[in-house]
Design a protein around this motif. Structure first.
Motif, PDB file in Angstrom:
ATOM      1  N   PHE A 118       0.932  -1.591   0.033  1.00  0.00           N
ATOM      2  CA  PHE A 118       0.154  -0.450   0.207  1.00  0.00           C
ATOM      3  C   PHE A 118       0.633   0.822  -0.469  1.00  0.00           C
ATOM      4  O   PHE A 118       0.548   2.074  -1.161  1.00  0.00           O
ATOM      5  CB  PHE A 118      -0.953   0.149   0.775  1.00  0.00           C
ATOM      6  CG  PHE A 118      -2.059   1.062   1.176  1.00  0.00           C
ATOM      7  CD1 PHE A 118      -3.566   0.764   0.661  1.00  0.00           C
ATOM      8  CD2 PHE A 118      -1.406   2.087   1.599  1.00  0.00           C
ATOM      9  CE1 PHE A 118      -3.744   1.825   0.572  1.00  0.00           C
ATOM     10  CE2 PHE A 118      -2.856   3.578   1.767  1.00  0.00           C
ATOM     11  CZ  PHE A 118      -4.305   3.159   2.026  1.00  0.00           C
ATOM     12  N   PHE A 119       1.962   1.158   1.069  1.00  0.00           N
ATOM     13  CA  PHE A 119       2.448   2.726   1.147  1.00  0.00           C
ATOM     14  C   PHE A 119       3.469   2.480   0.129  1.00  0.00           C
ATOM     15  O   PHE A 119       4.348   3.614  -0.514  1.00  0.00           O
ATOM     16  CB  PHE A 119       2.885   2.890   2.965  1.00  0.00           C
ATOM     17  CG  PHE A 119       1.869   2.982   3.436  1.00  0.00           C
ATOM     18  CD1 PHE A 119       1.201   3.755   3.145  1.00  0.00           C
ATOM     19  CD2 PHE A 119       0.922   2.245   4.736  1.00  0.00           C
ATOM     20  CE1 PHE A 119       0.518   4.220   4.565  1.00  0.00           C
ATOM     21  CE2 PHE A 119       0.261   2.244   4.998  1.00  0.00           C
ATOM     22  CZ  PHE A 119      -0.092   3.194   4.886  1.00  0.00           C
ATOM     23  N   THR A 121       3.477   1.794  -2.797  1.00  0.00           N
ATOM     24  CA  THR A 121       2.714   2.210  -4.386  1.00  0.00           C
ATOM     25  C   THR A 121       2.731   3.520  -3.807  1.00  0.00           C
ATOM     26  O   THR A 121       2.473   4.325  -5.196  1.00  0.00           O
ATOM     27  CB  THR A 121       1.133   1.081  -4.513  1.00  0.00           C
ATOM     28  OG1 THR A 121       1.742  -0.871  -4.449  1.00  0.00           O
ATOM     29  CG2 THR A 121       0.810   1.870  -5.897  1.00  0.00           C
ATOM     30  N   GLN A 122       1.854   3.951  -2.658  1.00  0.00           N
ATOM     31  CA  GLN A 122       1.109   5.726  -2.856  1.00  0.00           C
ATOM     32  C   GLN A 122       2.126   6.017  -2.925  1.00  0.00           C
ATOM     33  O   GLN A 122       2.534   7.301  -3.851  1.00  0.00           O
ATOM     34  CB  GLN A 122       1.203   5.147  -1.050  1.00  0.00           C
ATOM     35  CG  GLN A 122       0.569   6.787  -1.188  1.00  0.00           C
ATOM     36  CD  GLN A 122       0.166   7.135   0.102  1.00  0.00           C
ATOM     37  OE1 GLN A 122       1.586   7.409   1.080  1.00  0.00           O
ATOM     38  NE2 GLN A 122      -0.933   7.452   0.648  1.00  0.00           N
ATOM     39  N   ARG A 126       3.046   8.515  -6.790  1.00  0.00           N
ATOM     40  CA  ARG A 126       3.781  10.182  -6.074  1.00  0.00           C
ATOM     41  C   ARG A 126       4.519  10.755  -7.676  1.00  0.00           C
ATOM     42  O   ARG A 126       4.351  11.591  -8.276  1.00  0.00           O
ATOM     43  CB  ARG A 126       3.761  10.400  -4.703  1.00  0.00           C
ATOM     44  CG  ARG A 126       2.454  10.615  -4.176  1.00  0.00           C
ATOM     45  CD  ARG A 126       3.013  10.771  -2.140  1.00  0.00           C
ATOM     46  NE  ARG A 126       1.808  10.610  -1.975  1.00  0.00           N
ATOM     47  CZ  ARG A 126       2.355  10.334  -0.078  1.00  0.00           C
ATOM     48  NH1 ARG A 126       2.484   9.896   0.111  1.00  0.00           N
ATOM     49  NH2 ARG A 126       1.044  10.965   0.231  1.00  0.00           N
ATOM     50  N   VAL A 170      -7.480   2.332  -6.272  1.00  0.00           N
ATOM     51  CA  VAL A 170      -6.671   2.827  -7.319  1.00  0.00           C
ATOM     52  C   VAL A 170      -6.361   2.965  -8.299  1.00  0.00           C
ATOM     53  O   VAL A 170      -6.104   4.319  -9.042  1.00  0.00           O
ATOM     54  CB  VAL A 170      -4.956   1.726  -6.434  1.00  0.00           C
ATOM     55  CG1 VAL A 170      -3.778   2.904  -6.605  1.00  0.00           C
ATOM     56  CG2 VAL A 170      -5.405   1.979  -5.191  1.00  0.00           C
ATOM     57  N   GLU A 173      -9.122   6.385  -8.521  1.00  0.00           N
ATOM     58  CA  GLU A 173      -8.866   7.387  -8.074  1.00  0.00           C
ATOM     59  C   GLU A 173      -7.072   7.901  -9.282  1.00  0.00           C
ATOM     60  O   GLU A 173      -6.845   9.175  -8.911  1.00  0.00           O
ATOM     61  CB  GLU A 173      -7.615   7.286  -6.982  1.00  0.00           C
ATOM     62  CG  GLU A 173      -9.243   7.210  -5.960  1.00  0.00           C
ATOM     63  CD  GLU A 173      -8.672   7.175  -4.379  1.00  0.00           C
ATOM     64  OE1 GLU A 173      -7.624   8.168  -4.101  1.00  0.00           O
ATOM     65  OE2 GLU A 173      -9.076   6.148  -3.750  1.00  0.00           O
TER      66      GLU A 173
END
Length: 257
Positions: A118-119, A121-122, A126, A170, A173
């Motif tokens: 999750f993090f 990929t976040q 970005r 995602v 989004e």
């Protein structure tokens, strides 16, 4: 497929030192990509980089997805790696265990991997947004949405189902940022994932022989076949595909033998 898609581009593969992730790294390298592989074992990363360097420019990093502070350190290191155009989340393991026998540690072993995904990929998304877009592929599983009595996998299935739902959310989004997010749901693919479970690579081969017949196409999958599908989903040929979960399972999505 447009192999020129990958030339002079960078792909980060989490879980790229073995199995489907390693096969994907080799294929993308052959297409001219710069590849960064990451895994929790420095030994496996070093060995994989040595092998993969014959195919192109490859670097190795370590990250333990279940260790929050280690993931945070890895995310901070991403700033030193330059632009990242492609991300493949391929890390994982398979350990069937009855639901009534499962422990909190069993649960955490699977679900903490998703937290790492999750993090990471976040952070990568970005970076992709800053360069105008990118593509992400997650490796889910046939077992995310279907049950097989002989392989009780409540914790594994819960984690993989979450990863596939994450893919769809995602993908929606990030579409406006020109970042495509897809997943594949493999059936039985012959990698080293069963070696420890079976006792040895030789024993794993015998286990795999018993699983061929599950698939309507009559055999288990190969890591390079999964890699080919991942490369397609990353490529410009898949430019109108996002938020999708593809069954790559020898036909089991239609029905098991």
């Amino acid at each position: 497929m447009q192999q020129q898609t990958f030339q002079q581009k960078t792909a980060l593969i989490i879980g790229g030192s073995s199995g489907m992730g390693k096969a994907t790294a080799q294929l993308l390298l052959s297409y001219g990509a710069r590849v960064i592989i990451a895994s929790k074992s420095q030994e496996s990363v070093t060995a994989a980089v040595k092998e993969l360097s014959a195919f192109g420019a490859v670097e190795g990093k370590t990250v333990h997805l279940a260790n929050a502070s280690n993931v945070e350190a890895f995310i901070n290191e991403l700033d030193t790696l330059g632009p990242i155009h492609y991300l493949v989340n391929a890390a994982g393991f398979f350990a069937p265990k009855p639901f009534l026998d499962s422990t909190p540690d069993d649960y955490d072993a699977f679900l903490d991997i998703n937290r790492g995904f999750f993090f990471i990929t976040q952070a990568v998304a970005r970076k992709m947004k800053a360069i105008g877009g990118g593509a992400i592929v997650n490796i889910g599983s046939y077992w995310a949405t279907r049950a097989v009595k002989a392989t009780p996998t409540a914790t594994y299935s819960m984690a993989k189902a979450g990863l596939q739902a994450f893919t769809q959310q995602v993908g929606m989004e990030l579409a406006a940022d020109h970042i495509r997010v897809n997943a594949i749901a493999p059936g039985v693919v012959e990698t080293g994932v069963l070696d420890e479970l079976a006792g040895s690579p030789e024993d794993a081969k015998e286990v795999y022989k018993t699983l061929h017949a599950m698939h309507p196409l009559g055999r288990n999958g190969r890591a390079e076949e999964i890699a080919a599908t991942i490369a397609f989903l990353l490529s410009d040929d898949a430019a109108w595909i996002t938020g999708a979960v593809w069954d790559v399972d020898g036909g089991m999505g239609a029905g098991r033998n």
